[in-house]
Scaffold this active site. Structure first.
Site, PDB file in Angstrom:
ATOM      1  N   ASP A 199     -96.556  12.457  15.200  1.00 16.75           N
ATOM      2  CA  ASP A 199     -95.167  12.059  14.502  1.00 16.75           C
ATOM      3  C   ASP A 199     -95.740  12.163  13.651  1.00 16.75           C
ATOM      4  OD1 ASP A 199     -92.858  10.935  14.152  1.00 16.75           O
ATOM      5  OD2 ASP A 199     -93.505   9.269  15.369  1.00 16.75           O
TER       6      ASP A 199
ATOM      7  N   GLN B  71     -92.028  10.440   9.433  1.00 20.08           N
ATOM      8  CA  GLN B  71     -92.227   9.610   8.364  1.00 20.08           C
ATOM      9  C   GLN B  71     -93.461  10.403   7.237  1.00 20.08           C
ATOM     10  OE1 GLN B  71     -90.545   7.192   8.083  1.00 20.08           O
ATOM     11  NE2 GLN B  71     -89.794   6.923   9.595  1.00 20.08           N
TER      12      GLN B  71
ATOM     13  N   LYS C 201     -84.140  12.385   8.712  1.00 17.96           N
ATOM     14  CA  LYS C 201     -85.005  11.737   7.819  1.00 17.96           C
ATOM     15  C   LYS C 201     -85.649  12.188   6.134  1.00 17.96           C
ATOM     16  CE  LYS C 201     -86.344   8.461  11.419  1.00 17.96           C
ATOM     17  NZ  LYS C 201     -86.507   7.356  11.358  1.00 17.96           N
TER      18      LYS C 201
ATOM     19  N   CYS D 132     -88.510  -0.976  16.372  1.00 14.74           N
ATOM     20  CA  CYS D 132     -88.683   0.574  16.850  1.00 14.74           C
ATOM     21  C   CYS D 132     -90.997   0.258  17.120  1.00 14.74           C
ATOM     22  CB  CYS D 132     -88.059   1.661  17.038  1.00 14.74           C
ATOM     23  SG  CYS D 132     -86.610   1.355  17.719  1.00 14.74           S
TER      24      CYS D 132
END
Length: 405
Positions: A199, A202, A225, A363
């Protein structure tokens, strides 16, 4: 480095006022602001090139298709994938992970098989696997972390069991800023023949990603993002894996032939792209990638690291304030709590002074539960933030904390 004041001119929203104060936008881990280049590119396409992509013989359709597929190639270059066949457009990181969870578990796993995640995952990398556990009887295990917010790599061999079929972990924690050693994890997993999903929601906006160097089998990230539009994301998958997985959704685009007797599916990557794609958003994403690349990811990373270091230094001088996660080698996220004050109250008063931060569980409820918390305040940085904005955050905290004690 780049000229930060010149960079900020591309983001007019940063000039607006909130509650009579100049906006200090420190909620970039949730979503980033969009530069004029991205907005202009999308507006231009809607005004001049709007037509459904693929198979259209008329000029506008061919032009829109070219822009759409150029965007796929731009993404391929950005993460150094081997082929555009490995670039699947999705609505975001969440859908990309759900795509892998559903198709991988359907075709590669049976009841009792295990998926290994970590204690610091976003819900998007927990709930899809839990849903598969309910539907198919797979087991979701989670690798622990230290009190400082680092992965317990010393336990990795123990958690990679004979039933582990996939490892799925975040590159960077959206709460702690921890940068996980995903290349090392992938190497360990591959020694046992276990594929790895990363993932990268970020990490993609903040430092260079090379999927071939990382050795991952799947990687997911979101456009919004990284200064692109919402509703567009990317799933990278090794071609051999995408070939093995069944389609995620059925409909137009993802088919080769449709007969009442049998349907055959399209080639990669279109097998996983049912329906009309958001071809304007893909163009916006490619433009955002161009914007980032022109500034230079090395420059962006250095700038953001300076902001994080300065923020740590300034916040550490505020009494009863505790910064979460590692003290160094972290990404552009600083989460903290103040003893005796609820983060929601802090965030609400900071907003009244024009400072936009995120409060809540981000989250990542299992992570906060592991840390003995239910909520934090999170300041997250982007390429357009400044040390003056860190000063504004600190000054606002010094003003509101006494009000709440």
């Amino acid at each position: 480095m780049y000229d930060i004041q010149e960079v900020r001119t591309h983001f007019p929203i940063l000039q607006r006022e909130v509650h009579g104060h100049r906006l200090v936008y420190l909620d970039n881990a949730a979503t980033t602001q969009k530069p004029l280049q991205v907005l202009d590119a999308m507006r231009s396409e809607y005004l001049n090139v709007n037509a459904n992509v693929h198979r259209g013989v008329h000029y506008l359709s061919q032009q829109a298709t070219e822009l759409h597929e150029q965007a796929r190639e731009r993404v391929r270059q950005f993460i150094n994938a081997h082929s555009t066949n490995e670039i699947v457009f999705t609505r975001g990181t969440t859908e990309a992970i759900n795509l892998v969870a559903q198709t991988f578990c359907q075709s590669q796993m049976k009841a009792g098989d295990e998926v290994l995640v970590t204690d610091m995952e976003h819900h998007s990398n927990i709930v899809p696997w839990q849903m598969q556990a309910q539907q198919r009887g797979i087991v979701v295990r989670h690798l622990p972390i230290t009190d400082d917010g680092l992965l317990r790599l010393d336990l990795l061999d123990e958690y990679l069991s004979e039933r582990t079929r996939l490892v799925s972990l975040c590159h960077v924690s959206n709460v702690l800023g921890t940068v996980n050693p995903v290349q090392q994890v992938a190497q360990k997993a591959h020694e046992r023949g276990i594929p790895v999903l990363i993932d990268a929601a970020q990490s993609a906006p903040h430092f260079a990603i090379d999927v071939q160097q990382l050795g991952c089998d799947f990687l997911a990230f979101s456009g919004h993002k990284m200064y692109g539009p919402t509703g567009i994301g990317v799933l990278y998958g090794r071609e051999e894996w995408l070939d093995r997985l069944p389609p995620y959704q059925g409909g137009g685009e993802m088919i080769s032939t449709v007969r009442w007797e049998k349907t055959t599916f399209n080639e990669l990557p279109f097998k996983f792209e049912a329906g009309t794609p958001d071809y304007v958003a893909t163009h916006g994403l490619a433009t955002a990638i161009d914007f980032i690349s022109q500034l230079g990811l090395e420059n962006i990373h250095a700038h953001e690291q300076q902001l994080v270091s300065y923020c740590h230094e300034q916040l550490s001088q505020i009494p009863n304030l505790r910064i979460l996660g590692p003290d160094k080698d972290k990404d552009a996220v600083v989460s903290f709590i103040v003893s005796g004050i609820h983060p929601l109250d802090l965030g609400t008063l900071l907003d009244q002074l024009g400072v936009a931060v995120r409060t809540g569980h981000h989250c990542a409820q299992p992570l906060l539960e592991r840390l003995g918390l239910t909520s934090t305040v999170r300041a997250s940085f982007a390429l357009y933030n400044t040390t003056d904005e860190v000063d504004a955050l600190v000054a606002a905290l010094r003003r509101v904390i006494p009000m709440l004690q």
